[in-house]
Scaffold this motif. Structure first.
Motif, mmCIF file in Angstrom:
data_model
loop_
_atom_site.group_PDB
_atom_site.id
_atom_site.type_symbol
_atom_site.label_atom_id
_atom_site.label_comp_id
_atom_site.label_asym_id
_atom_site.label_seq_id
_atom_site.Cartn_x
_atom_site.Cartn_y
_atom_site.Cartn_z
ATOM 1 N N ARG A 327 0.835 -1.199 0.000
ATOM 2 C CA ARG A 327 0.000 0.000 0.000
ATOM 3 C C ARG A 327 0.871 1.251 0.000
ATOM 4 N N VAL A 328 0.537 2.191 -0.871
ATOM 5 C CA VAL A 328 1.317 3.431 -0.996
ATOM 6 C C VAL A 328 0.644 4.569 -0.243
ATOM 7 N N HIS A 329 -0.629 4.791 -0.491
ATOM 8 C CA HIS A 329 -1.348 5.923 0.100
ATOM 9 C C HIS A 329 -2.100 5.452 1.345
ATOM 10 N N ASN A 330 -1.710 5.981 2.489
ATOM 11 C CA ASN A 330 -2.303 5.573 3.770
ATOM 12 C C ASN A 330 -2.895 6.785 4.477
ATOM 13 N N LEU A 331 -4.175 6.732 4.769
ATOM 14 C CA LEU A 331 -4.812 7.741 5.601
ATOM 15 C C LEU A 331 -5.063 7.151 6.978
ATOM 16 N N PRO A 332 -4.993 7.948 8.028
ATOM 17 C CA PRO A 332 -5.269 7.409 9.371
ATOM 18 C C PRO A 332 -6.718 6.937 9.486
ATOM 19 N N ASP A 333 -6.959 6.001 10.376
ATOM 20 C CA ASP A 333 -8.303 5.446 10.542
ATOM 21 C C ASP A 333 -9.325 6.501 10.970
ATOM 22 N N LEU A 334 -8.840 7.581 11.580
ATOM 23 C CA LEU A 334 -9.774 8.606 12.051
ATOM 24 C C LEU A 334 -10.277 9.522 10.927
ATOM 25 N N ALA A 335 -9.722 9.365 9.733
ATOM 26 C CA ALA A 335 -10.118 10.220 8.610
ATOM 27 C C ALA A 335 -10.937 9.416 7.608
ATOM 28 N N TYR A 336 -12.074 9.974 7.192
ATOM 29 C CA TYR A 336 -12.939 9.321 6.202
ATOM 30 C C TYR A 336 -12.758 9.994 4.844
ATOM 31 N N PHE A 337 -12.475 9.185 3.834
ATOM 32 C CA PHE A 337 -12.355 9.698 2.466
ATOM 33 C C PHE A 337 -13.112 8.762 1.535
ATOM 34 N N ASN A 338 -13.951 9.327 0.674
ATOM 35 C CA ASN A 338 -14.756 8.538 -0.248
ATOM 36 C C ASN A 338 -14.356 8.868 -1.678
ATOM 37 N N HIS A 339 -13.824 7.871 -2.402
ATOM 38 C CA HIS A 339 -13.392 8.100 -3.774
ATOM 39 C C HIS A 339 -14.564 8.458 -4.689
ATOM 40 N N SER A 340 -15.669 7.753 -4.580
ATOM 41 C CA SER A 340 -16.792 7.998 -5.495
ATOM 42 C C SER A 340 -17.351 9.406 -5.342
ATOM 43 N N GLN A 341 -17.357 9.913 -4.119
ATOM 44 C CA GLN A 341 -17.852 11.271 -3.882
ATOM 45 C C GLN A 341 -17.006 12.305 -4.623
ATOM 46 N N HIS A 342 -15.707 12.090 -4.657
ATOM 47 C CA HIS A 342 -14.807 13.038 -5.302
ATOM 48 C C HIS A 342 -14.740 12.825 -6.816
ATOM 49 N N VAL A 343 -14.696 11.564 -7.232
ATOM 50 C CA VAL A 343 -14.507 11.258 -8.662
ATOM 51 C C VAL A 343 -15.791 11.454 -9.454
ATOM 52 N N VAL A 344 -16.925 10.970 -8.925
ATOM 53 C CA VAL A 344 -18.186 11.016 -9.665
ATOM 54 C C VAL A 344 -18.895 12.347 -9.463
ATOM 55 N N VAL A 345 -19.125 12.715 -8.198
ATOM 56 C CA VAL A 345 -19.866 13.949 -7.911
ATOM 57 C C VAL A 345 -18.980 15.176 -8.118
ATOM 58 N N GLY A 346 -17.784 15.141 -7.543
ATOM 59 C CA GLY A 346 -16.895 16.296 -7.660
ATOM 60 C C GLY A 346 -16.149 16.378 -8.974
ATOM 61 N N GLU A 347 -16.156 15.289 -9.753
ATOM 62 C CA GLU A 347 -15.470 15.231 -11.046
ATOM 63 C C GLU A 347 -13.988 15.609 -10.921
ATOM 64 N N ILE A 348 -13.347 15.127 -9.837
ATOM 65 C CA ILE A 348 -11.933 15.386 -9.600
ATOM 66 C C ILE A 348 -11.094 14.376 -10.371
ATOM 67 N N GLU A 349 -10.103 14.852 -11.101
ATOM 68 C CA GLU A 349 -9.206 13.962 -11.832
ATOM 69 C C GLU A 349 -8.271 13.230 -10.860
ATOM 70 N N CYS A 350 -7.885 12.012 -11.231
ATOM 71 C CA CYS A 350 -6.980 11.226 -10.382
ATOM 72 C C CYS A 350 -5.675 11.988 -10.112
ATOM 73 N N GLN A 351 -5.196 12.723 -11.142
ATOM 74 C CA GLN A 351 -3.913 13.416 -11.015
ATOM 75 C C GLN A 351 -3.948 14.546 -9.988
ATOM 76 N N THR A 352 -5.146 15.016 -9.625
ATOM 77 C CA THR A 352 -5.246 16.099 -8.647
ATOM 78 C C THR A 352 -4.622 15.697 -7.318
ATOM 79 N N CYS A 353 -4.852 14.457 -6.902
ATOM 80 C CA CYS A 353 -4.299 13.968 -5.638
ATOM 81 C C CYS A 353 -3.064 13.092 -5.839
ATOM 82 N N HIS A 354 -3.074 12.294 -6.901
ATOM 83 C CA HIS A 354 -2.006 11.303 -7.091
ATOM 84 C C HIS A 354 -0.879 11.798 -7.986
#
Length: 420
Positions: A327-354
């Motif tokens: 695993r490369v990208h690790n967020l702490p358990d106390l933080a919630y991140f949802n890929h579908s919310q950002h990619v589908v609804v927010g239309e954020i490109e993968c390169q924005t974060c990665h």
């Protein structure tokens, strides 16, 4: 030459023509609808109609959800304006060019107002044309005050300028010291030529003693303060970097190249990371997804036989064992991140974060992925509201703000958004 009587006749004829011309202009101007006027009663009644039905989407002199309205009677016929207000859908469906141009520009249909009477429509147009005319001087003063308040409230020096500012301050201080040294040298030479007391001569003639300065209490105090500050800064930087893995690029069990697959072959990220559009996690692809292609593609760059790296995929499938990706990208358990919310609804490109993932031979963590990094993104990212009815009510609520609707305006800075 013309006689006096002829001149009088010319003047009379000119005045007569002028009066007839302005009467004609006035007749044309008010022939459309004499009920639309600028009387105080009509403007006041029209304002009430505007506030009840139009205020959420329109302003008189600036664009909101819909266009600015003042001057509409110069651009459109009164009868057309009334028809559009009552039922714009009918006008659009009829193929009316002006109505369809407005619909194409704003991609919204105005609600029907069939309940408005003709008198109410006349009053509404009167308010649009004559109501709430702003004082330019007052507007300019208000704008200046708002700008001053904004600059004061948003004050903060960007981090990238702090180093430059500190360097400039150090250079200025050194220049001051040099100038002071020159002044002391000139004054010393001047005073040595004067008749002075023995004590004054001794004071003026004293030599620069570096050892004495180094042993002085003031110098020791300054050096100690600088050392303590440097140690404290280093310690704080170390504490803030705990858990931050920016640049982390571990060796994987299979030398998978994103530069080849996502870059050269232009395979969509979603093809392998199937969960990115439907769930919280992007998920790591199973060997079966790899085999969709590598059942047929068995070598690399034209080499004969199965390449060693692809053979590892075959071995995993044959032995029914997962590939143990690191695993490369690790967020702490106390933080919630949802890929579908950002990619589908927010239309954020993968390169924005990665980062430029399509150029990476070995994937590494491009962004800091810290809390501050996420908050800065939520503060700056604008919401794409056009064509998305989900945001219509939020856009209306946000009408008083001069800024575009951003993530921070829809709860993007709320603690429970990421910590629950």
């Amino acid at each position: 030459m013309l006689s006096k009587r002829s001149l009088v006749g010319v003047r009379l004829n000119f005045h007569t023509l002028a009066v007839l011309f302005f009467m004609l202009i006035g007749t044309q101007a008010f022939a459309v609808d004499p009920e639309v006027d600028g009387s105080d009663e009509a403007v006041a009644a029209g304002k009430a109609v505007f506030n009840a039905n139009c205020k959420t989407c329109h302003q008189l002199d600036s664009k909101l959800v819909g266009p600015a309205l003042r001057g509409v009677s110069d651009r459109r016929e009164i009868s057309w304006i009334k028809a559009f207000i009552k039922n714009s859908t009918v006008l659009i469906a009829s193929g009316d060019k002006q109505a369809n141009e407005i619909y194409d520009e704003y991609n919204l249909q105005m609600p029907q107002h069939e309940f408005l009477s003709d008198d109410e429509l006349n009053n509404l147009i009167s308010y649009i044309e004559y109501g709430d005319v702003a004082d330019p001087a007052a507007e300019a003063a208000a704008a200046g005050a708002d700008g001053a308040a904004a600059s004061g409230a948003g004050g903060g020096i960007p981090d990238e300028y702090l180093t430059v500012i500190l360097v400039v301050l150090v250079v200025v201080l050194l220049l001051i010291l040099v100038v002071l040294g020159l002044i002391i040298s000139v004054l010393s030479k001047y005073l040595n030529k004067q008749e002075l007391d023995e004590d004054d001569k001794e004071f003026v003639s004293q030599k620069f003693n570096l050892g004495k300065i180094i042993k002085s209490d003031g110098f020791v105090l300054i050096v100690t303060a600088l050392v303590v500050a440097l140690v404290a800064k280093t310690a704080l930087d170390g504490l803030f970097s705990v858990g931050v893995q920016q640049g982390y690029a571990p060796k994987q069990p299979i030398a998978y190249s994103h530069a080849l697959h996502a870059g050269t072959l232009e395979i969509e990220c979603q093809y392998c990371h199937t969960g990115v559009e439907i769930g919280r996690s992007a998920n790591i692809p199973s060997p079966n997804i790899c085999m969709n292609c590598h059942t047929h593609v068995q070598n690399v760059q034209g080499k004969e036989g199965v390449s060693p790296e692809i053979q590892k995929i075959y071995d995993a499938v044959d032995n029914n064992k997962p590939i143990e990706w690191v695993r490369v990208h690790n967020l702490p358990d106390l933080a919630y991140f949802n890929h579908s919310q950002h990619v589908v609804v927010g239309e954020i490109e993968c390169q924005t974060c990665h980062g430029p993932i399509q150029e990476m031979e070995v994937v590494g963590q491009h962004s800091a992925l810290t809390m501050g990094w996420c908050i800065d993104c939520h503060r700056e990212t604008e919401i794409t509201t056009k064509g998305n009815a989900y945001y219509d009510k939020l856009v209306q609520i946000h009408t008083d703000s001069k800024d575009a609707l951003k993530v921070k305006d829809i709860g993007g800075l709320e603690c429970a958004k990421c910590h629950y």
